[in-house]
Design an enzyme around this catalytic site. Structure first.
Site, PDB file in Angstrom:
ATOM      1  N   HIS A  76       0.850  -1.195   0.000  1.00 26.48           N
ATOM      2  CA  HIS A  76       0.000   0.000   0.000  1.00 26.48           C
ATOM      3  C   HIS A  76       0.881   1.239   0.000  1.00 26.48           C
ATOM      4  CE1 HIS A  76       0.592   1.514   4.154  1.00 26.48           C
ATOM      5  NE2 HIS A  76       0.790   0.238   4.463  1.00 26.48           N
ATOM      6  N   CYS A  77       0.324   2.331  -0.540  1.00 20.70           N
ATOM      7  CA  CYS A  77       0.997   3.626  -0.464  1.00 20.70           C
ATOM      8  C   CYS A  77       0.205   4.474   0.526  1.00 20.70           C
ATOM      9  CB  CYS A  77       1.078   4.278  -1.842  1.00 20.70           C
ATOM     10  SG  CYS A  77      -0.536   4.586  -2.606  1.00 20.70           S
ATOM     11  N   ALA A  78       0.267   5.787   0.411  1.00 16.73           N
ATOM     12  CA  ALA A  78      -0.400   6.655   1.378  1.00 16.73           C
ATOM     13  C   ALA A  78      -1.915   6.555   1.320  1.00 16.73           C
ATOM     14  CB  ALA A  78       0.029   8.105   1.152  1.00 16.73           C
ATOM     15  N   THR A  79      -2.460   6.263   0.137  1.00 17.28           N
ATOM     16  CA  THR A  79      -3.916   6.274  -0.015  1.00 17.28           C
ATOM     17  C   THR A  79      -4.494   5.018  -0.656  1.00 17.28           C
ATOM     18  OG1 THR A  79      -3.737   7.382  -2.170  1.00 17.28           O
ATOM     19  CG2 THR A  79      -3.963   8.796  -0.222  1.00 17.28           C
ATOM     20  N   ARG A  80      -3.650   4.180  -1.277  1.00 18.99           N
ATOM     21  CA  ARG A  80      -4.175   3.087  -2.094  1.00 18.99           C
ATOM     22  C   ARG A  80      -3.615   1.721  -1.701  1.00 18.99           C
ATOM     23  NH1 ARG A  80      -2.320   5.649  -7.566  1.00 18.99           N
ATOM     24  NH2 ARG A  80      -1.123   6.912  -6.114  1.00 18.99           N
TER      25      ARG A  80
END
Length: 466
Positions: free
Chosen positions: A25-29
């Site tokens: 995952h990244c910051a939002t996804r």
């Protein structure tokens, strides 16, 4: 929101545990690589509580949750799926095996140039600040402070081949310091500075490959693609040598042979050939952007968003770096801004017009993000789902880019667009405002006129008043 229930539904709707290759995952996804996309029900995932958007990028399924939420869903997801946590880099590598050659090439160029963006932004902003200060206080140009700051402002551009070489070595799995050496060779002081060639009376030459032909002893300041090719070869050669050279002498033989072979090939083959290719690409881009009446720029503004959807937009970082290195002027950035603002304005119109609370909650922050240069939430989470706003954004992007082509504006750096772009277009503030304004108005009005609330895939239509 029940994070475990959400994670379970995601797992069920992507084909189950056996269809999952890796997850990160990244910051939002939430970023997933799955074995068979046909087993994934995109519509069902979009209807899951907490999901703000779902889209496929080359080799990956990405599910938008938002900051904070995605971490908790991810923790539950890897437990349910029975997999270990992976880094975004590992997911990227896994996804790369499912991409076409051109998508892999575009992503690789992005991987090389995106990490350099902070250095380019810092230098570009310093250039803009210095120019602005000198406009207000002309005498500053003669001061010692100006001299020092000017030195700071062009440092990244002067030594750009070294930055590219280090980044490319990391991407291709080579030794970063050997990569740096190759970059240094390409701008060595014993070579004539490439920026001095135009006014030079003569250019030094020497025989290469035992007199087979001659090469010009000119550095590669202002070039980017020859550096990437040279370091790619260096990395492949180094890894091959590590496999065949006995461990006892590997420390001595491998670096020596790697630098010797790569350096000679770079100055005699890679550099001359790929600098010619790069010049052709840059001249073609400039020709397109500067077509009469802004037609070429408008075309670029229209197709920018579709290239984001196709996943090949990372190649623009290489183009922008080349434009800046070659002329000190990034004429692509205002076009990208027009396209991004266009998609943001189209999403904003949808957000204000729709009666669907879930769509409204997604579209409004997505539009604001696009105005700051991050368009994925607006494009994948909103506009592409309803098509008409996406088309409206393309139309507005084309109109804004048309203005950019007419006015001929450019930026002093790359890596930032939208409202932050004012910081690197200080000489063209009025024109840049016009580009943003036209893109916004045309996209907003067109999207408002075209969009009508309807049942989107995976969600219920908004109830009508009786």
């Amino acid at each position: 929101m029940d994070y475990r229930k959400t994670a379970q539904k995601i797992c069920d709707n992507i084909g189950g545990r056996k269809n999952i290759i890796s997850a990160a995952h990244c910051a939002t996804r939430l970023r997933l690589v799955i074995g068979d996309n046909a087993k994934c029900s995109k519509e069902a995932i979009e209807a899951i509580d907490g999901v703000k958007g779902v889209f496929f990028v080359p080799g990956q399924l990405q599910i938008i949750f938002g900051t904070g939420t995605v971490n908790k869903v991810y923790d539950e997801f890897i437990q349910i799926a029975g997999i270990s946590a992976a880094s975004t880099e590992e997911v990227r590598q896994a996804a790369g095996t499912k991409m076409s050659f051109w998508r892999r090439t575009g992503n690789t160029l992005g991987d090389v140039f995106i990490p350099i963006i902070p250095a380019m932004v810092a230098s570009g902003l310093l250039v803009g600040i210095l120019e602005g200060l000198c406009e207000v206080y002309p005498a500053m140009e003669q001061s010692g402070t100006y001299t020092i700051l000017h030195l700071f402002s062009n440092a990244a551009f002067v030594f750009l081949p070294i930055l590219i070489a280090i980044s490319a070595a990391k991407v291709f799995g080579g030794n970063l310091y050997l990569g740096a050496v190759i970059g240094m060779i390409m701008i060595h002081p014993d070579l004539m500075n490439a920026w001095s060639v135009v006014g030079a009376e003569s250019i030094p030459k020497l025989n290469a490959w035992f007199g087979l032909y001659q090469i010009e002893l000119v550095g590669y300041q202002g070039h980017v693609i020859p550096v990437v090719i040279a370091v790619w070869f260096m990395s492949m050669l180094e890894k091959k040598l590590h496999k065949i050279v006995p461990e006892m002498i590997d420390l001595f033989v491998t670096p020596l042979v790697t630098v010797l072979v790569t350096g000679y090939l770079t100055l005699t083959i890679f550099g001359p050939v790929f600098s010619w290719v790069e010049n052709g690409v840059l001249e073609g881009a400039q020709w397109l952007i500067t077509l009469p009446f802004g037609i070429g720029a408008a075309l670029c503004g229209a197709v920018y968003a579709p290239t984001v959807v196709a996943g090949v937009h990372h190649m623009y970082s290489a183009l922008e770096a080349g434009l800046i290195s070659n002329s000190g002027f990034n004429t692509w950035m205002p076009i990208a801004t027009a396209a991004n603002v266009g998609q943001g304005a189209a999403a904003l119109a949808l957000a204000l017009k729709t009666k669907n609370s879930k769509v409204k909650a997604l579209a409004l922050p997505a539009s604001l993000s696009a105005f700051l240069g991050i368009t994925e939430p607006a494009i994948f989470g909103v506009n592409i789902r309803y098509i008409k706003p996406f088309v409206a954004g393309m139309i507005g992007g084309a109109c804004g880019a048309l203005i950019a082509g007419w006015t001929g504006i450019g930026a002093t750096a790359y890596g930032i667009t939208g409202l932050f772009g004012y910081l690197i277009t200080t000489d063209d503030t009025l024109q840049y405002t016009l580009v943003i304004g036209v893109a916004f108005v045309v996209s907003f009005v067109t999207s408002w006129m075209l969009y009508q609330d309807e049942k989107a895939p995976g969600e219920k239509a908004a109830p009508r008043k009786q």
